[in-house]
Design an enzyme around this catalytic site. Structure first.
Site, mmCIF file in Angstrom:
data_model
loop_
_atom_site.group_PDB
_atom_site.id
_atom_site.type_symbol
_atom_site.label_atom_id
_atom_site.label_comp_id
_atom_site.label_asym_id
_atom_site.label_seq_id
_atom_site.Cartn_x
_atom_site.Cartn_y
_atom_site.Cartn_z
ATOM 1 N N ASP A 161 0.866 -1.173 0.000
ATOM 2 C CA ASP A 161 0.000 0.000 0.000
ATOM 3 C C ASP A 161 0.909 1.231 0.000
ATOM 4 O O ASP A 161 2.136 1.125 0.064
ATOM 5 C CB ASP A 161 -0.878 -0.048 1.254
ATOM 6 C CG ASP A 161 -1.755 1.171 1.409
ATOM 7 O OD1 ASP A 161 -2.424 1.551 0.433
ATOM 8 O OD2 ASP A 161 -1.766 1.748 2.508
ATOM 9 N N ALA B 159 -0.105 5.230 1.431
ATOM 10 C CA ALA B 159 -0.221 6.072 2.631
ATOM 11 C C ALA B 159 -0.333 5.216 3.889
ATOM 12 O O ALA B 159 -1.173 4.320 3.978
ATOM 13 C CB ALA B 159 -1.435 6.987 2.520
ATOM 14 N N ALA C 162 -13.769 9.410 10.025
ATOM 15 C CA ALA C 162 -13.095 9.440 8.726
ATOM 16 C C ALA C 162 -12.171 8.250 8.535
ATOM 17 O O ALA C 162 -11.953 7.799 7.410
ATOM 18 C CB ALA C 162 -12.320 10.739 8.569
ATOM 19 N N MET D 12 -10.962 3.577 5.964
ATOM 20 C CA MET D 12 -9.705 3.834 5.269
ATOM 21 C C MET D 12 -9.220 2.575 4.546
ATOM 22 O O MET D 12 -9.380 1.457 5.027
ATOM 23 C CB MET D 12 -8.637 4.295 6.266
ATOM 24 C CG MET D 12 -7.372 4.804 5.613
ATOM 25 S SD MET D 12 -7.666 6.301 4.646
ATOM 26 C CE MET D 12 -7.980 7.494 5.942
ATOM 27 N N LYS E 217 -11.282 5.917 -2.880
ATOM 28 C CA LYS E 217 -11.783 7.137 -2.271
ATOM 29 C C LYS E 217 -13.280 7.357 -2.506
ATOM 30 O O LYS E 217 -13.993 7.806 -1.609
ATOM 31 C CB LYS E 217 -10.963 8.342 -2.742
ATOM 32 C CG LYS E 217 -9.554 8.343 -2.177
ATOM 33 C CD LYS E 217 -9.563 8.465 -0.658
ATOM 34 C CE LYS E 217 -8.214 8.154 -0.029
ATOM 35 N NZ LYS E 217 -7.975 6.732 0.188
ATOM 36 N N HIS F 38 -14.973 5.165 -0.140
ATOM 37 C CA HIS F 38 -14.797 5.712 1.206
ATOM 38 C C HIS F 38 -15.825 6.819 1.454
ATOM 39 O O HIS F 38 -16.466 6.863 2.520
ATOM 40 C CB HIS F 38 -13.369 6.246 1.346
ATOM 41 C CG HIS F 38 -12.957 6.535 2.752
ATOM 42 N ND1 HIS F 38 -11.653 6.739 3.122
ATOM 43 C CD2 HIS F 38 -13.668 6.683 3.901
ATOM 44 C CE1 HIS F 38 -11.580 6.977 4.422
ATOM 45 N NE2 HIS F 38 -12.795 6.959 4.915
ATOM 46 N N ARG G 264 -10.563 -2.375 -2.734
ATOM 47 C CA ARG G 264 -10.507 -3.147 -1.499
ATOM 48 C C ARG G 264 -11.866 -3.079 -0.778
ATOM 49 O O ARG G 264 -12.548 -2.067 -0.871
ATOM 50 C CB ARG G 264 -9.428 -2.567 -0.570
ATOM 51 C CG ARG G 264 -8.057 -2.517 -1.175
ATOM 52 C CD ARG G 264 -7.133 -1.727 -0.277
ATOM 53 N NE ARG G 264 -5.831 -1.555 -0.924
ATOM 54 C CZ ARG G 264 -5.091 -0.464 -0.822
ATOM 55 N NH1 ARG G 264 -5.524 0.572 -0.112
ATOM 56 N NH2 ARG G 264 -3.919 -0.384 -1.406
ATOM 57 N N ASP H 287 -1.624 -1.104 5.933
ATOM 58 C CA ASP H 287 -1.884 -0.595 7.276
ATOM 59 C C ASP H 287 -3.365 -0.520 7.606
ATOM 60 O O ASP H 287 -3.729 -0.119 8.714
ATOM 61 C CB ASP H 287 -1.277 0.813 7.421
ATOM 62 C CG ASP H 287 -1.994 1.828 6.555
ATOM 63 O OD1 ASP H 287 -2.717 2.675 7.122
ATOM 64 O OD2 ASP H 287 -1.853 1.782 5.332
#
Length: 266
Positions: A19, A21, A52, A56, A60, A63, A167, A193
């Site tokens: 990944d 970030a 938020a 994650m 996006k 999300h 994902r 992460d």
């Protein structure tokens, strides 16, 4: 498929997919949060950081959809705009989010300590380096450039919206493996992460590694993380390790700096 026959250590693997970030750049996974909060604020909705961070790792747009589906966010949106959130609102938020995310990601593109060395060690062992992200390719452009300046340039990148689903589906992993010519999936390591990224690796049948310290779970800059009281740090890491294992991680380490020793010893 590789002609390697080793079944221990790094010889078990042909590809590692990272990944971005919170994994290779942006300790604490701060850029997406900054951009999401600002995008919602432009529509009169005060988005808190804890909410938020829940989804994650997803693309996006997905999300944003997940956030608008949270009852408290939907209620705040209705109060601010006079209507329930819709797909048109997802599009409006994404219009705002694109430039915000690109700028925030560019500012937060410093490599996590050990990232470049880890990639170099894997390459020295004959292992390919793939990468995937919930960012769009437009958002990733400045990140790729800054990462390369710091010594990290993966062999392959898959961005959000470049597969039919993001994902936690395994489709980004499938695309990476097909285009790099790597199989079976048991010879692939997925490092992430977020719980969504761990679930992605698990769904693909990869050896899946979760990160506890550098990413979305703790959600702190490197400086703030290192300033934590040791007991508080240990408590947070233990909770994140448990959630990563519940999501399907085969192994949980603190940061990518720990990956090569962990794979060698595993």
């Amino acid at each position: 498929m590789s002609d390697k026959t080793a079944t221990t250590g790094l010889g078990r693997f042909d590809l590692v997919i990272f990944d971005w970030a919170g994994t290779m750049v942006d300790f604490g996974c701060l850029a997406p949060i900054e951009a999401l909060i600002e995008a919602f604020a432009r529509h009169g909705v005060a988005l808190d950081e804890t909410t938020a961070r829940i989804d994650m790792g997803k693309a996006k747009a997905d999300h944003v959809r997940a956030l608008l589906a949270h009852p408290e966010v939907a209620a705040a949106w209705a109060a601010a705009t006079g209507k329930q959130p819709s797909e048109a609102d997802v599009a409006a938020l994404m219009d705002d989010l694109g430039p915000l995310m690109r700028d925030a990601a560019a500012k937060a593109a410093e490599l996590i300590p050990g990232a470049a060395d880890t990639a170099a060690a894997l390459r020295a062992a004959g292992i390919k380096i793939g990468s995937s992200t919930g960012y769009t390719r437009e958002m990733m452009a400045p990140v790729l450039a800054r990462a390369a300046e710091q010594g990290y340039a993966p062999d392959h990148l898959v961005c959000a919206n470049e597969t039919p689903q993001g994902r936690p589906s395994p489709l980004m992993i499938y695309k990476t493996c097909a285009e790099l010519g790597v199989w079976p999936f048991s010879r692939v390591v997925k490092v992430d992460d977020s719980e969504a990224g761990v679930a992605e690796g698990r769904a693909a049948g990869c050896f899946t590694v979760g990160l506890s310290a550098s990413g979305n779970g703790v959600g702190l800059s490197r400086q703030a993380y290192e300033a934590l009281d040791p007991a508080e740090r240990a408590k947070r890491l233990s909770a994140i390790e448990a959630s990563m294992k519940a999501a399907g991680a085969d192994l949980v380490i603190e940061t990518v700096a720990d990956l090569v020793p962990a794979l060698r010893g595993g």
